[in-house]
Design a protein around this motif. Structure first.
Motif, PDB file in Angstrom:
ATOM      1  N   UNK A  67     -14.333  60.901  24.244  1.00 38.49           N
ATOM      2  CA  UNK A  67     -14.308  61.550  23.194  1.00 38.49           C
ATOM      3  C   UNK A  67     -12.726  62.431  23.062  1.00 38.49           C
ATOM      4  N   UNK A  68     -12.538  62.859  24.022  1.00 41.85           N
ATOM      5  CA  UNK A  68     -11.347  63.759  24.364  1.00 41.85           C
ATOM      6  C   UNK A  68      -9.878  63.081  24.515  1.00 41.85           C
ATOM      7  N   UNK A  69     -10.120  61.754  24.943  1.00 46.64           N
ATOM      8  CA  UNK A  69      -8.985  60.868  25.393  1.00 46.64           C
ATOM      9  C   UNK A  69      -7.863  60.427  24.555  1.00 46.64           C
ATOM     10  N   UNK A  70      -6.749  61.111  25.023  1.00 45.34           N
ATOM     11  CA  UNK A  70      -5.722  60.775  24.064  1.00 45.34           C
ATOM     12  C   UNK A  70      -5.195  59.376  24.314  1.00 45.34           C
ATOM     13  N   UNK A  71      -5.276  58.929  25.512  1.00 43.50           N
ATOM     14  CA  UNK A  71      -4.842  57.617  25.820  1.00 43.50           C
ATOM     15  C   UNK A  71      -5.339  56.492  25.111  1.00 43.50           C
ATOM     16  N   UNK A  72      -6.340  56.712  24.361  1.00 43.79           N
ATOM     17  CA  UNK A  72      -6.977  55.676  23.284  1.00 43.79           C
ATOM     18  C   UNK A  72      -6.112  55.459  22.374  1.00 43.79           C
ATOM     19  N   UNK A  73      -5.147  56.431  21.979  1.00 43.50           N
ATOM     20  CA  UNK A  73      -4.448  56.265  20.734  1.00 43.50           C
ATOM     21  C   UNK A  73      -2.990  55.838  20.966  1.00 43.50           C
ATOM     22  N   UNK A  74      -2.570  55.048  19.814  1.00 44.14           N
ATOM     23  CA  UNK A  74      -1.200  54.526  20.007  1.00 44.14           C
ATOM     24  C   UNK A  74      -0.047  55.194  20.575  1.00 44.14           C
ATOM     25  N   UNK A  75      -0.012  56.466  19.926  1.00 46.12           N
ATOM     26  CA  UNK A  75       0.887  57.448  20.239  1.00 46.12           C
ATOM     27  C   UNK A  75       0.702  58.228  21.316  1.00 46.12           C
ATOM     28  N   UNK A  97      -7.835  63.659   6.280  1.00 45.97           N
ATOM     29  CA  UNK A  97      -6.808  63.668   7.456  1.00 45.97           C
ATOM     30  C   UNK A  97      -5.666  62.941   7.204  1.00 45.97           C
ATOM     31  N   UNK A  98      -4.568  63.688   7.645  1.00 45.79           N
ATOM     32  CA  UNK A  98      -2.979  62.883   7.350  1.00 45.79           C
ATOM     33  C   UNK A  98      -3.164  61.733   8.336  1.00 45.79           C
ATOM     34  N   UNK A  99      -2.805  60.434   8.176  1.00 40.68           N
ATOM     35  CA  UNK A  99      -2.810  59.309   8.908  1.00 40.68           C
ATOM     36  C   UNK A  99      -1.411  59.328   9.885  1.00 40.68           C
ATOM     37  N   UNK A 100      -1.550  58.203  10.502  1.00 37.35           N
ATOM     38  CA  UNK A 100      -0.240  57.949  11.311  1.00 37.35           C
ATOM     39  C   UNK A 100       0.825  57.890  10.456  1.00 37.35           C
ATOM     40  N   UNK A 101       0.744  57.247   9.197  1.00 35.85           N
ATOM     41  CA  UNK A 101       1.777  56.930   8.317  1.00 35.85           C
ATOM     42  C   UNK A 101       2.109  57.986   7.450  1.00 35.85           C
ATOM     43  N   UNK A 102       1.674  59.184   7.763  1.00 34.82           N
ATOM     44  CA  UNK A 102       1.830  60.318   6.981  1.00 34.82           C
ATOM     45  C   UNK A 102       1.161  60.710   5.801  1.00 34.82           C
ATOM     46  N   UNK A 103       0.408  59.612   5.244  1.00 31.50           N
ATOM     47  CA  UNK A 103      -0.527  59.557   4.089  1.00 31.50           C
ATOM     48  C   UNK A 103      -1.798  60.008   4.516  1.00 31.50           C
ATOM     49  N   UNK A 145      -4.394  54.129  15.987  1.00 30.72           N
ATOM     50  CA  UNK A 145      -3.138  53.123  15.782  1.00 30.72           C
ATOM     51  C   UNK A 145      -3.418  52.759  17.594  1.00 30.72           C
ATOM     52  N   UNK A 146      -4.390  52.589  18.152  1.00 31.27           N
ATOM     53  CA  UNK A 146      -4.071  52.340  19.512  1.00 31.27           C
ATOM     54  C   UNK A 146      -4.382  50.807  19.791  1.00 31.27           C
ATOM     55  N   UNK A 147      -4.331  50.423  20.874  1.00 32.03           N
ATOM     56  CA  UNK A 147      -4.453  48.750  21.289  1.00 32.03           C
ATOM     57  C   UNK A 147      -5.316  49.002  22.508  1.00 32.03           C
ATOM     58  N   UNK A 148      -6.689  48.409  22.098  1.00 34.19           N
ATOM     59  CA  UNK A 148      -7.724  48.662  22.981  1.00 34.19           C
ATOM     60  C   UNK A 148      -7.259  47.950  24.461  1.00 34.19           C
ATOM     61  N   UNK A 149      -6.794  46.793  24.355  1.00 36.44           N
ATOM     62  CA  UNK A 149      -6.766  46.308  25.889  1.00 36.44           C
ATOM     63  C   UNK A 149      -5.599  47.215  26.607  1.00 36.44           C
ATOM     64  N   UNK A 150      -4.642  47.501  25.877  1.00 34.79           N
ATOM     65  CA  UNK A 150      -3.639  48.400  26.715  1.00 34.79           C
ATOM     66  C   UNK A 150      -4.178  49.614  27.214  1.00 34.79           C
ATOM     67  N   UNK A 151      -4.906  50.422  26.257  1.00 35.45           N
ATOM     68  CA  UNK A 151      -5.884  51.612  26.673  1.00 35.45           C
ATOM     69  C   UNK A 151      -6.828  51.440  27.787  1.00 35.45           C
ATOM     70  N   UNK A 152      -7.398  50.194  27.689  1.00 33.69           N
ATOM     71  CA  UNK A 152      -8.417  50.104  28.890  1.00 33.69           C
ATOM     72  C   UNK A 152      -7.547  49.637  30.098  1.00 33.69           C
ATOM     73  N   UNK A 153      -6.472  49.151  30.296  1.00 32.61           N
ATOM     74  CA  UNK A 153      -5.732  48.884  31.402  1.00 32.61           C
ATOM     75  C   UNK A 153      -5.184  50.151  31.881  1.00 32.61           C
TER      76      UNK A 153
END
Ligand code: HEC
Ligand code: HEC
Length: 442
Positions: A67-75, A97-103, A145-153
């Motif tokens: 739940x605290x894991x930042x590696x799950x997000x794209x940035x 909340x302001x999203x990844x795209x600033x909106x 904005x994460x990629x699940x496969x990348x995050x899991x690796x």
């Protein structure tokens, strides 16, 4: 909704019915019956967990870590807890909340209390379990904005994470999507709102509430009709209602493909809401005072307005203040910490006594009887003898049915030409469940 979703939600519901936690609250104006309301709002003594994802301490620890894991997000800088902050009732204190795209995101971050009892998730109920819900924010372009496969690796390459997964899933220790979802869900089920002053009153302490708070509670369950939707100890019926907010968001409607459900959102719990302002799916109301004013006078007239919403409530300034005083008693004085309850596995269908009939009523948003036995070739007739619009739905095995808007007075008929077990729900009031067993012709 998937069949798995039906079954899962069904299991939870069966247990709620067993524990007497849903329904039976919205009776007509009657003199204030202390014992009745103490029963309606009594807290449960266990936490429901699904059979296919039992709660174990190791899994909950892993879920809390994730739940605290930042590696799950794209940035790499955003976790679930970025938006769902413990000190803000697992919400974020902003309207959107302001999203990844600033909106700003489309909707407000909801608090996460007491979701173990939830029947559907998101403001529009589009996820049918906490397990399926968890994957959505990770891959949402505007959220993590994460990629699940990348995050899991990446997580799999971390020896500590590897170990935590192995401890949580001894039979199947892989760092994989299924386990990630299960751990996050198991952790979130432990977010149980703690007892507040209101619960002390429920348990019999007459002095736990001040007179104006008591007066507010009497209004809540009486003249103001709040209890028509905010019912049970969590203060939600798990159903979808249009309460006349000016927002253009169509909510449940597009999920069901049903205009009658436009502008309807899931009734939020009212627990620990002092910590999670602002309010509503769009965060458009800043205080409890604004919320009460909305119900008292600001309602937008629309054909989709909930039948459970009083047409007009006359509330004096004093009465509004009393309602607000009562709402405050459902929150802790300090930032709340989760309460702990022993887990109990849910089983579905054990308590429903099946009746051999082909006609079912929907009065007071309840399928009655709740379980029927039919013969192959027989048609099931479901009569809307209720005051609300319903949406009868059936999904699998090998069969699906959708009544569209079933208005009061309408009867729908569903034919069954294959033996088997079927679960029927209402898409607008998912707490309504009907189990259908079609017996083979001897
Ligand atoms: C960028 C902010 C943000 C992040 C990060 C985020 N969420 Fe959310 N969450 C939201 C918003 C906004 C909603 C409501 C969306 C909707 O209803 O359409 C939501 C809804 C939910 C819900 C549904 C609650 C309910 O009452 O139905 C759950 C559960 C949840 N999030 C869990 C998570 C988990 C687990 C993570 C991490 C994997 C996460 N969230 C990450 C903003 C966020
Ligand atoms: C017809 C059902 C219904 C009735 C009656 C009703 N509510 Fe609600 N309530 C809802 C729904 C649905 C929402 C969320 C609406 C949205 O976001 O679009 C909500 C939202 C709220 C919220 C905001 C919670 C949050 O976390 O955003 C509060 C507080 C609240 N209601 C209090 C009350 C009070 C007090 C009354 C009585 C005066 C009342 N409600 C009557 C269905 C109802």
């Amino acid at each position: 909704m998937t069949r798995e979703g039906f079954a899962k939600a069904g299991r939870v519901l069966a247990s709620l019915l067993l524990a007497g936690l849903v329904g039976g609250a919205a009776d007509e104006a009657a003199p204030f019956d202390t014992e009745h309301w103490r029963k309606v709002f009594a807290r449960p003594d266990h936490m429901p967990t699904p059979a296919d994802n039992p709660a174990t301490p190791e899994k909950i620890v892993l879920g809390a870590k994730l739940f605290e894991e930042t590696r799950l997000s794209g940035s790499g800088d955003m976790a679930c807890s970025t938006c769902h902050q413990a000190d803000l009732s697992f919400s974020d204190g902003v309207d959107r909340h302001i999203g990844h795209d600033g909106q700003p995101l489309g909707r407000r971050t909801p608090p996460l209390w007491n979701l173990a009892w939830g029947l559907s998730f998101f403001w529009d109920g589009r996820a049918s379990s906490l397990e399926t819900q968890a994957m959505a924010p990770i891959e949402n372009e505007r959220e993590m904005a994460g990629n699940l496969q990348t995050a899991l690796r990446e997580l799999g390459a971390d020896p500590q994470m590897h170990q935590a997964f192995a401890a949580a899933f001894p039979d199947d220790p892989a760092v994989k999507q299924d386990n990630l979802a299960k751990a996050l869900a198991a952790f979130q089920r432990t977010l149980i709102s703690p007892e507040t002053r209101f619960d002390r009153w429920v348990k019999g302490d007459d002095k736990a509430l001040e007179p104006d708070e008591m007066a507010g509670f009497a209004l809540f369950v009486g003249k103001a009709s709040c209890v028509a939707c905010h019912q049970g100890w969590r203060f939600t019926d798990e159903a979808f209602h249009d309460i006349g907010l000016p927002s253009e968001d169509r909510g449940r409607g597009p999920i069901l493909g049903l205009k009658a459900a436009d502008h309807a959102f899931k009734t939020p719990s009212l627990r620990e809401r002092v910590w999670s302002a602002p309010y509503m799916h769009d965060g458009s109301l800043t205080t409890f005072e604004d919320v009460v004013d909305h119900y008292a006078k600001r309602i937008v007239q629309r054909p989709t307005l909930s039948a459970d919403l009083p047409q007009r409530i006359e509330l004096s300034t004093t009465e509004r203040a009393q309602l607000v005083a009562f709402l405050n008693t459902l929150s802790s004085d300090d930032p709340p910490r989760p309460a702990s309850l022993p887990p109990r596995t849910m089983s579905w269908g054990t308590n429903a006594e099946a009746v051999a009939t082909s006609t079912v009523s929907q009065k007071d948003r309840r399928f009655s009887p709740g379980a029927v036995i039919l013969k192959v070739g027989e048609a099931l007739r479901i009569l809307n003898d209720d005051t609300r619009v319903h949406n009868v739905r059936l999904d699998g095995p090998g069969k699906s049915f959708n009544s569209d808007a079933q208005n009061p007075g309408d009867t729908v008929a569903i034919g069954f030409d294959q033996p088997g077990h079927y679960d029927v729900i209402c898409g607008i009031h998912p707490e309504m469940r009907l189990s259908v067993d079609v017996a083979p012709v001897p």
